[in-house]
Design a protein around this motif. Structure first.
Motif, mmCIF file in Angstrom:
data_model
loop_
_atom_site.group_PDB
_atom_site.id
_atom_site.type_symbol
_atom_site.label_atom_id
_atom_site.label_comp_id
_atom_site.label_asym_id
_atom_site.label_seq_id
_atom_site.Cartn_x
_atom_site.Cartn_y
_atom_site.Cartn_z
ATOM 1 N N GLU A 294 0.830 -1.202 0.000
ATOM 2 C CA GLU A 294 0.000 0.000 0.000
ATOM 3 C C GLU A 294 0.865 1.253 0.000
ATOM 4 O O GLU A 294 2.029 1.235 0.405
ATOM 5 N N ARG A 295 0.253 2.366 -0.442
ATOM 6 C CA ARG A 295 0.902 3.659 -0.254
ATOM 7 C C ARG A 295 1.108 3.853 1.240
ATOM 8 O O ARG A 295 0.193 3.630 2.046
ATOM 9 N N PRO A 296 2.315 4.254 1.671
ATOM 10 C CA PRO A 296 2.589 4.311 3.108
ATOM 11 C C PRO A 296 1.583 5.108 3.919
ATOM 12 O O PRO A 296 1.182 4.673 5.004
ATOM 13 N N ILE A 297 1.143 6.271 3.437
ATOM 14 C CA ILE A 297 0.186 7.045 4.221
ATOM 15 C C ILE A 297 -1.102 6.270 4.418
ATOM 16 O O ILE A 297 -1.724 6.308 5.488
ATOM 17 N N ASP A 298 -1.521 5.496 3.416
ATOM 18 C CA ASP A 298 -2.749 4.717 3.547
ATOM 19 C C ASP A 298 -2.562 3.570 4.533
ATOM 20 O O ASP A 298 -3.467 3.264 5.329
ATOM 21 N N ALA A 299 -1.402 2.920 4.480
ATOM 22 C CA ALA A 299 -1.134 1.830 5.424
ATOM 23 C C ALA A 299 -1.069 2.354 6.853
ATOM 24 O O ALA A 299 -1.580 1.718 7.787
ATOM 25 N N ILE A 300 -0.450 3.518 7.037
ATOM 26 C CA ILE A 300 -0.364 4.094 8.381
ATOM 27 C C ILE A 300 -1.741 4.510 8.874
ATOM 28 O O ILE A 300 -2.079 4.346 10.055
ATOM 29 N N ALA A 301 -2.576 5.034 7.966
ATOM 30 C CA ALA A 301 -3.946 5.384 8.349
ATOM 31 C C ALA A 301 -4.725 4.151 8.789
ATOM 32 O O ALA A 301 -5.656 4.250 9.606
ATOM 33 N N ALA A 302 -4.329 2.976 8.286
ATOM 34 C CA ALA A 302 -4.982 1.725 8.685
ATOM 35 C C ALA A 302 -4.342 1.115 9.928
ATOM 36 O O ALA A 302 -4.783 0.064 10.391
ATOM 37 N N ALA A 385 1.211 12.348 11.043
ATOM 38 C CA ALA A 385 0.960 12.541 12.475
ATOM 39 C C ALA A 385 -0.517 12.365 12.804
ATOM 40 O O ALA A 385 -0.877 11.751 13.822
ATOM 41 N N GLU A 386 -1.395 12.897 11.954
ATOM 42 C CA GLU A 386 -2.835 12.758 12.186
ATOM 43 C C GLU A 386 -3.271 11.286 12.102
ATOM 44 O O GLU A 386 -4.071 10.815 12.919
ATOM 45 N N ALA A 387 -2.752 10.585 11.098
ATOM 46 C CA ALA A 387 -3.129 9.183 10.916
ATOM 47 C C ALA A 387 -2.687 8.335 12.095
ATOM 48 O O ALA A 387 -3.408 7.441 12.547
ATOM 49 N N ARG A 388 -1.500 8.607 12.614
ATOM 50 C CA ARG A 388 -1.011 7.845 13.766
ATOM 51 C C ARG A 388 -1.826 8.155 15.022
ATOM 52 O O ARG A 388 -2.126 7.258 15.819
ATOM 53 N N ALA A 389 -2.188 9.423 15.192
ATOM 54 C CA ALA A 389 -2.950 9.801 16.386
ATOM 55 C C ALA A 389 -4.292 9.084 16.437
ATOM 56 O O ALA A 389 -4.800 8.778 17.519
#
Length: 499
Positions: A294-302, A385-389
């Protein structure tokens, strides 16, 4: 000056003791990625008998070098060669084992096409004297490292980074704790680290990450990856097969990659080249592949990587490194800026007003640079940062605001300006000022404290809370580092659709 010898899994290496540290340079962590290994995942190096000298850096990965306009600002990599998958270690002396020190592994930037872990700026001696084991590494660049090959092989440069982190499992022999590894990197290196945070093959290889001026939005889809590979093969005069590409001499493949970059920059249909249309590079990590699903931002959001500690941030004026030396400012007027803002999906009038509100003397080029800084660097880091929070994971956020004195101060606090201070290099071409020692001490202490404990709060800085809930950002400089709450909030709110 004397020597020190350490045993690794592939053989003994002889390093040098000097001024409070032991350095071991040019250690192979994988076999040369050429010949039968070209365009293939990294494999272990052949073991050696006796003691191997590790006194000088190893070869850098093949690369085209920087444009003449950047001469004097960006340091070129050293000699290039096939045995380029090597790394360097700096550790406190006299003891080189049993210390259990935090380990900091540096992944260099350079738009995925230039750079080396052996640049003088990245000398890890000062960080080692601060009480960590510092490792810097080379990985495959450009077409060698980031094409989506016709057989589905992809992201070889990221696999090289993973192979280096697997080598770091033996870091106890150098005094490091393999259970307390922090990967840190800048620009392309930071983009790579964000990908590593989500890659199944990298699971368990590091505990913390510091990403400087690079986040998780920058990646290619398989479609764009295949298009880039096919066009590069054409420009190299080769069939689009793994065998044909692997038969092209490295220098010719790098030259074809440079021609492709020029072609993309002139394209009237930039969307077909994805993120590459932003300039500076052709290749990026490719998603939708076995190595990077996955695109990293999408994986982190998950929820990927939520167990890792993260410190991330930007420089205040990232894009001025490109705007000023390349002469772009002369070509940017109000009409260009208006069209550019519209192409990004922003309301041009509202966006211009928001960016000009606290830049009363800014012209169109200055505003363009500020928008590019946000679009390419600040907002992607904020989204991480938002996705991790959302998964209960804290992220510490910084903004480096110390202007570079280079080019009579025209660069401002530009991309790469923080690198000398991070490593304690007082002679970096972008940041060579009387304030450097204090600035460097503040940043190094924050970085090494984070490597020790997972948070960057030190006695040299104000208390540093996570980015959320209050959008706290530490502004780092030589005079008065301070926490700001949601700095440039009106500009941030313009980008609600950046995902």
């Amino acid at each position: 000056m004397s020597n020190a010898t350490v045993s690794t899994r592939h053989g003994q290496v002889r390093g040098r003791l000097h001024d409070g540290t032991a350095s071991f340079l040019g250690i192979p962590y994988a076999a040369p990625p050429f010949g039968a290994n070209r365009m293939r995942p990294p494999v272990a190096p052949e073991p050696w008998g006796g003691v191997r000298d590790a006194l000088v850096p190893g070869p850098s990965a093949p690369q085209p070098g920087y444009a003449p306009a950047m001469a004097g600002l960006l340091v070129e990599a050293g000699p290039q060669g096939e045995d380029c998958l090597n790394l360097n270690v700096w550790t406190p002396s006299p003891s080189c084992s049993g210390e259990g020190l935090p380990v900091m592994v540096w992944i260099h930037g350079g738009a995925f096409r230039n750079g080396s872990g052996s640049l003088p700026t990245y000398d890890g001696s000062v960080l080692a004297r601060d009480g960590v084991v510092c490792v810097t590494l080379n990985y495959r660049l450009g077409a060698e490292g980031f094409l989506l090959l016709p057989d589905g092989t992809a992201n070889l440069g990221l696999l090289d980074q993973i192979a280096a982190l697997e080598w770091v499992r033996d870091i106890a022999a150098f005094g490091g704790d393999p259970g307390n590894v922090t990967v840190f990197g800048q620009s392309a290196g930071a983009i790579g680290i964000t990908a590593l945070m989500t890659m199944p093959r990298a699971e368990g290889l590091f505990r913390r990450a510091i990403t400087q001026s690079g986040a998780g939005h920058h990646a290619h889809t398989p479609e764009i990856g295949r298009r880039i590979t096919a066009r590069l093969a054409e420009l190299a005069g080769a069939e689009c097969t793994v065998e044909a590409l692997a038969a092209v001499p490295p220098a010719e493949l790098a030259a074809a990659n440079s021609r492709l970059a020029q072609e993309i920059a002139r394209s009237t249909e930039p969307a077909q080249w994805g993120e590459s249309a932003g300039g500076g590079t052709t290749v990026l990590p490719v998603t939708g592949t076995a190595t990077l699903p996955e695109r990293p931002i999408d994986a982190i959001a998950a929820g990927a990587g939520r167990h890792l500690d993260l410190l991330t941030g930007v420089t205040a004026e990232e894009f001025r490194l490109f705007l000023v030396p390349l002469g772009m400012a002369d070509r940017i007027n109000d009409g260009f800026l208006h069209g550019f803002l519209a192409d990004l999906g922003l309301d041009p009038v509202a966006a211009r007003a928001a960016y000009a509100s606290h830049r009363p003397d800014a012209d169109a080029a200055d505003l363009f640079s500020a928008v590019m800084t946000d679009h390419g660097y600040r907002l992607p880091a904020i989204r991480i940062a938002e996705a991790r929070a959302a998964h209960g994971a804290d992220t510490y956020f910084y903004e480096f605001t110390q202007p570079s004195p280079a080019l009579n101060g025209a660069l401002g606090a530009c991309h790469m300006a923080e690198l000398g201070p991070v490593f304690g290099n007082l002679h970096d071409p972008l940041m060579n000022t009387p304030d450097q020692p204090l600035l460097s001490e503040r940043i190094r202490t924050a970085w090494t404290t984070f490597a020790h404990h997972g948070h960057p709060t030190t006695s040299l800085l104000p208390p540093w809370p996570p980015y959320l809930p209050d959008r706290s950002v530490m502004r780092l400089n030589a005079t008065a580092p301070t926490i700001h709450l949601d700095p440039a909030g009106p500009e941030r709110l313009l980008w609600t659709d950046l995902r």
